[in-house]
Scaffold this motif. Structure first.
Motif, mmCIF file in Angstrom:
data_model
loop_
_atom_site.group_PDB
_atom_site.id
_atom_site.type_symbol
_atom_site.label_atom_id
_atom_site.label_comp_id
_atom_site.label_asym_id
_atom_site.label_seq_id
_atom_site.Cartn_x
_atom_site.Cartn_y
_atom_site.Cartn_z
ATOM 1 N N MET A 43 50.512 97.224 43.560
ATOM 2 C CA MET A 43 51.657 96.478 43.045
ATOM 3 C C MET A 43 51.551 94.996 43.397
ATOM 4 N N LEU A 44 51.133 94.686 44.605
ATOM 5 C CA LEU A 44 50.971 93.285 44.981
ATOM 6 C C LEU A 44 49.914 92.612 44.119
ATOM 7 N N ASP A 45 48.865 93.345 43.785
ATOM 8 C CA ASP A 45 47.826 92.798 42.920
ATOM 9 C C ASP A 45 48.387 92.502 41.532
ATOM 10 N N SER A 46 49.221 93.388 41.014
ATOM 11 C CA SER A 46 49.828 93.168 39.704
ATOM 12 C C SER A 46 50.749 91.955 39.721
ATOM 13 N N ILE A 47 51.597 91.887 40.730
ATOM 14 C CA ILE A 47 52.578 90.806 40.807
ATOM 15 C C ILE A 47 51.910 89.453 41.039
#
Length: 220
Positions: free
Chosen positions: A131-135
């Protein structure tokens, strides 16, 4: 994580639509005659739209107008992922209003909060690393997301922290600023509290491993 049933995400999505009310989504888009021709939005593949909008299909203004639709599809469908949508938004949002940019951030924050409320072992749950990579596609620092993580003193958020520490140690791509935060004394103490609290639970081994690794360097 079923974002369709999360009240915070649902409210943020409605807020996103309200923020873009001045930009009605087009019903059709004009495109390169050799690539697309005229495309009806209702019939279009979301992945094709998000990749082509502002390039060979429609304009940057069309991407702006379709942002609420694209974000919702990224969270509720399987044809386009959140990272791709946020990456395209970041390419165009420099001249958007503060309200529009903040509405996008509100959705991101709500999705992140919903993730931390969901145990990592739940079916279809994403990891904090993913999720951090997506955001990160928005190109903004992680400080706001880390502040939300600090606020959520709950078992599921602790387990996400433990998984991130373990995944990062074994080579997962994680923003160095997040690594520094995760290895700080406050987070190490949090993991130790979680280890004592969750002894005997199925995920206790992950938390114990994270406690051991939190202060360690990368493996050889």
């Amino acid at each position: 994580m079923d974002v369709q049933t999360d009240a915070g995400v649902d409210a943020a999505l409605w807020g996103l639509e309200a923020a873009f009310v001045a930009h009605p989504p087009p019903r059709t888009l004009s495109g390169c005659p050799h690539c697309h021709g005229e495309v009806r939005v209702a019939d279009a593949d979301p992945l094709t739209l998000v990749l082509a909008l502002g390039n060979t299909l429609g304009t940057g203004d069309d991407l702006r107008a379709l942002t609420p639709w694209l974000v919702r599809r990224a969270l509720t469908g399987d044809r386009v992922d959140l990272r791709t949508v946020l990456e395209r938004i970041a390419e165009h949002w420099a001249d958007w209003t503060d309200r529009e940019r903040d509405a996008v951030r509100d959705v991101v924050d709500a999705v992140w909060s919903a993730l931390l409320d969901t145990h990592p072992d739940a079916p279809d749950s994403a990891t904090a690393v993913a999720m951090l990579d997506s955001i990160a596609a928005l190109g903004e620092p992680p400080d706001r997301l880390l502040a939300i993580w600090e606020y959520k003193e709950i078992a599921s958020a602790d387990h996400h922290l433990a998984e991130l520490v373990v995944d990062a140690f074994y080579g997962a791509r994680v923003d160095p600023r997040v690594i520094t935060w995760a290895r700080a004394d406050a987070q190490r103490a949090r993991l130790e509290r979680a280890r004592d609290r969750d002894r005997g639970r199925p995920w206790a081994g992950t938390i114990t491993a994270a406690c051991d690794l939190a202060g360690a360097g990368a493996p050889d």
